[in-house]
Design a protein around this motif. Structure first.
Motif, PDB file in Angstrom:
ATOM      1  N   UNK A 281     -46.501  70.238  18.560  1.00  0.00           N
ATOM      2  CA  UNK A 281     -46.821  69.306  19.645  1.00  0.00           C
ATOM      3  C   UNK A 281     -48.007  68.404  19.308  1.00  0.00           C
ATOM      4  N   UNK A 282     -48.938  68.915  18.502  1.00  0.00           N
ATOM      5  CA  UNK A 282     -50.057  68.071  18.050  1.00  0.00           C
ATOM      6  C   UNK A 282     -49.543  66.956  17.142  1.00  0.00           C
ATOM      7  N   UNK A 283     -48.621  67.302  16.234  1.00  0.00           N
ATOM      8  CA  UNK A 283     -48.021  66.291  15.351  1.00  0.00           C
ATOM      9  C   UNK A 283     -47.240  65.272  16.181  1.00  0.00           C
ATOM     10  N   UNK A 284     -46.492  65.737  17.183  1.00  0.00           N
ATOM     11  CA  UNK A 284     -45.727  64.834  18.050  1.00  0.00           C
ATOM     12  C   UNK A 284     -46.652  63.846  18.752  1.00  0.00           C
ATOM     13  N   UNK A 285     -47.812  64.319  19.204  1.00  0.00           N
ATOM     14  CA  UNK A 285     -48.780  63.445  19.884  1.00  0.00           C
ATOM     15  C   UNK A 285     -49.335  62.395  18.930  1.00  0.00           C
TER      16      UNK A 285
ATOM     17  N   UNK B 203     -52.827  54.565   9.877  1.00  0.00           N
ATOM     18  CA  UNK B 203     -52.676  55.335   8.634  1.00  0.00           C
ATOM     19  C   UNK B 203     -53.482  56.622   8.707  1.00  0.00           C
ATOM     20  N   UNK B 204     -54.651  56.535   9.331  1.00  0.00           N
ATOM     21  CA  UNK B 204     -55.464  57.734   9.538  1.00  0.00           C
ATOM     22  C   UNK B 204     -54.752  58.763  10.402  1.00  0.00           C
ATOM     23  N   UNK B 205     -54.005  58.294  11.406  1.00  0.00           N
ATOM     24  CA  UNK B 205     -53.242  59.211  12.263  1.00  0.00           C
ATOM     25  C   UNK B 205     -52.186  59.961  11.467  1.00  0.00           C
TER      26      UNK B 205
ATOM     27  N   UNK C 135     -53.887  62.555   9.398  1.00  0.00           N
ATOM     28  CA  UNK C 135     -54.318  63.655  10.265  1.00  0.00           C
ATOM     29  C   UNK C 135     -53.132  64.533  10.647  1.00  0.00           C
ATOM     30  N   UNK C 136     -51.974  63.914  10.907  1.00  0.00           N
ATOM     31  CA  UNK C 136     -50.761  64.681  11.229  1.00  0.00           C
ATOM     32  C   UNK C 136     -50.367  65.581  10.056  1.00  0.00           C
TER      33      UNK C 136
ATOM     34  N   UNK D 184     -51.713  73.278   8.469  1.00  0.00           N
ATOM     35  CA  UNK D 184     -52.334  74.468   9.062  1.00  0.00           C
ATOM     36  C   UNK D 184     -51.306  75.509   9.496  1.00  0.00           C
ATOM     37  N   UNK D 185     -50.019  75.127   9.490  1.00  0.00           N
ATOM     38  CA  UNK D 185     -48.948  76.059   9.865  1.00  0.00           C
ATOM     39  C   UNK D 185     -48.650  76.953   8.661  1.00  0.00           C
TER      40      UNK D 185
END
Length: 505
Positions: free
Chosen positions: A267-271, A468-470, A473-474, A480-481
């Motif tokens: 969900x963090x990646x989706x955001x 690009x930073x987003x 970050x994704x 981390x998984x």
């Protein structure tokens, strides 16, 4: 038993129509907005026609998600559609901007049910293997809406009146309501329904203040006391919400969901990627109009390949979910999206219009993979009793990502343009406003056009560097998984075994 009774085709059509109504709403209203503002004399309030709809939509999404698990998908979808229809009808009857904004808020409350409940119903009536393909087909509504909305909106305003922008939702919504009533069957839930009203209140207050602060940050003149006040209230509301959810037997959003690292990461990646998507859909038309001088009627088509290739990405995801772990699927999607991000961050000011078709098409494949994968995986990481909550949380995560980043991108663009203006005497922001609209750009001195386009390019350059930073970050969040790399189906099987063992004990 449920699948045999439900007319899957009719319900799928109803879901598609509901999705299309939700998809077309923003674009068709934006097409009519200049006419609405001129008729109702409300230019100072025009932003609220959009922002209030997004605010109430986001506030209600998790509440609807919980209600779908408590009382069923069908009654919640019908209630949302009914509220949406009433809000649409009264918006069309509005005779002032405050009245229109009020009914747009009601319309947003109803719309909050359309997307999450639709995806939850898809999870109910389709097998895991077919679900991604159906989600891909359903996503095509967004691609079609991106093409048809400006044409339909312009035609309605020219031939009828802006009121019909809203009235058209009434018959379409009623037909959809009937389809769900007649063809969707689900078992009656005999559980004692207990809605956590206090928890819902704290959650809605948190979301309202948080998203309101994002809206305020996107204004030309930022009121910092209002922003800081909104942050303080949202932080306090979040604390009270978490405190409440840890104690109530029927939480709106179970805190147990956040113990699953894969669920949180998905969900963090989706955001994050939904935030970058705003940079593509909102600022590429600005680029093509302001820098290339492409007419507004054509500029929007630069992002159409993204919506169309999204469908291909969703179909590909259907096969990948059965074979690959979620982390690997996300990496693949980010590779496609990174190509788009890098291109937009480095291409020169002289880049031809045709190149944007290719750039957005590549990104569209990635968007289709990541959004479909995170939705289906989120549904498979929870028990069947909480699929509605998990789906609505996924939708909420994407909405928050979009709302936050549209404000951040707006600030970056304004800062970049202001720096450019300071470095080029004789230019000002009024000229930039004229440049962005090809119809008014002709009023500017020809000798200043290259300079002004360079200033706009610098501002957009900052937008896409942040984008690009987003993406980076994704990728970091996805790394981390580090748990067992199971497929979504294997995660679901593991959860089912654990619940079975717990029930046995």
């Amino acid at each position: 038993m449920q699948q045999r009774k439900t007319n899957v085709m009719a319900v799928t059509i109803a879901i598609y129509v509901a999705t299309f109504m939700s998809a077309i709403e923003g674009t068709i209203v934006s097409t009519a907005l200049p006419t609405i503002v001129g008729d109702l004399h409300g230019v100072a309030l025009m932003n609220w026609v959009f922002s209030i709809y997004l605010l109430t939509n986001a506030m209600m999404t998790p509440v609807y998600g919980k209600l779908t698990d408590l009382v069923g998908r069908k009654p919640v979808m019908q209630a949302g559609l009914l509220i949406f229809i009433i809000g649409s009808m009264m918006s069309g009857l509005s005779d002032s901007m405050p009245t229109l904004i009020f009914w747009r808020a009601i319309q947003g409350i109803g719309a909050g049910a359309l997307m999450p409940v639709s995806m939850t119903i898809i999870a109910d009536i389709y097998s895991f293997e077919r679900r991604a393909k159906v989600l891909g087909f359903n996503s095509s509504a967004w691609g079609i809406a991106s093409v048809l909305a400006p044409l339909i909106g312009g035609l309605i305003v020219d031939k009828l009146s802006w009121h019909w922008i809203f009235f058209i939702n009434v018959p379409v919504g009623l037909i959809t309501l009937v389809l769900f009533q007649v063809y969707l069957r689900e078992p009656k839930r005999h559980n004692d329904v207990k809605v956590d009203y206090l928890g819902s209140f704290w959650l809605m207050l948190f979301l309202l203040c948080l998203m309101l602060s994002f809206q305020l940050l996107g204004n030309a003149t930022i009121s910092w006391p209002a922003v800081i006040g909104a942050w303080v209230i949202s932080a306090l509301s979040l604390w009270l919400f978490i405190r409440r959810e840890s104690r109530t037997p029927e939480p709106v959003i179970s805190l147990k969901l956040f113990k699953n690292h894969t669920f949180v990461i998905q969900n963090a990646v989706a955001a994050l990627i939904s935030g970058f998507l705003m940079g593509v859909e909102v600022y590429i038309p600005t680029w093509t109009q302001g820098i290339l001088g492409v007419p507004a009627s054509l500029a929007g088509f630069a992002v159409t390949p993204s919506s169309l290739m999204w469908i291909i990405g969703s179909f590909v995801t259907g096969r990948l979910l059965a074979k690959w772990a979620p982390r690997r699927i996300i990496y693949l999607s980010l590779a496609f999206i990174a190509v788009t991000g890098i291109c937009l961050a480095v291409i020169p000011v002289s880049t031809a219009f045709a190149w944007f078709f290719l750039i957005t098409a590549v990104g569209g494949v990635g968007f289709g993979i990541v959004i479909t994968a995170t939705t289906v995986t989120s549904q498979h990481l929870v028990s069947p009793k909480t699929v509605g909550v998990a789906t609505s949380f996924n939708t909420l995560s994407r909405t928050i990502g979009q709302t936050l980043m549209i404000s951040v991108f707006g600030i970056a663009l304004n800062v970049g343009m202001n720096q450019g203006i300071q470095g080029h005497p004789g230019t000002n922001m009024a000229m930039m406003n004229k440049l962005i609209n090809p119809q008014t750009a002709t009023e500017l001195p020809a000798k200043l056009l290259p300079t002004l386009r360079g200033i706009l390019y610098t501002g957009l350059h900052w937008v896409y560097l942040i984008g690009l930073g987003l993406i980076l970050l994704a990728a970091l969040v996805n790394s981390l998984d580090r748990g067992p790399q199971l497929t979504a189906a294997q995660h679901a099987e593991k959860l089912h075994r654990a619940e079975h063992d717990e029930a046995t004990d």
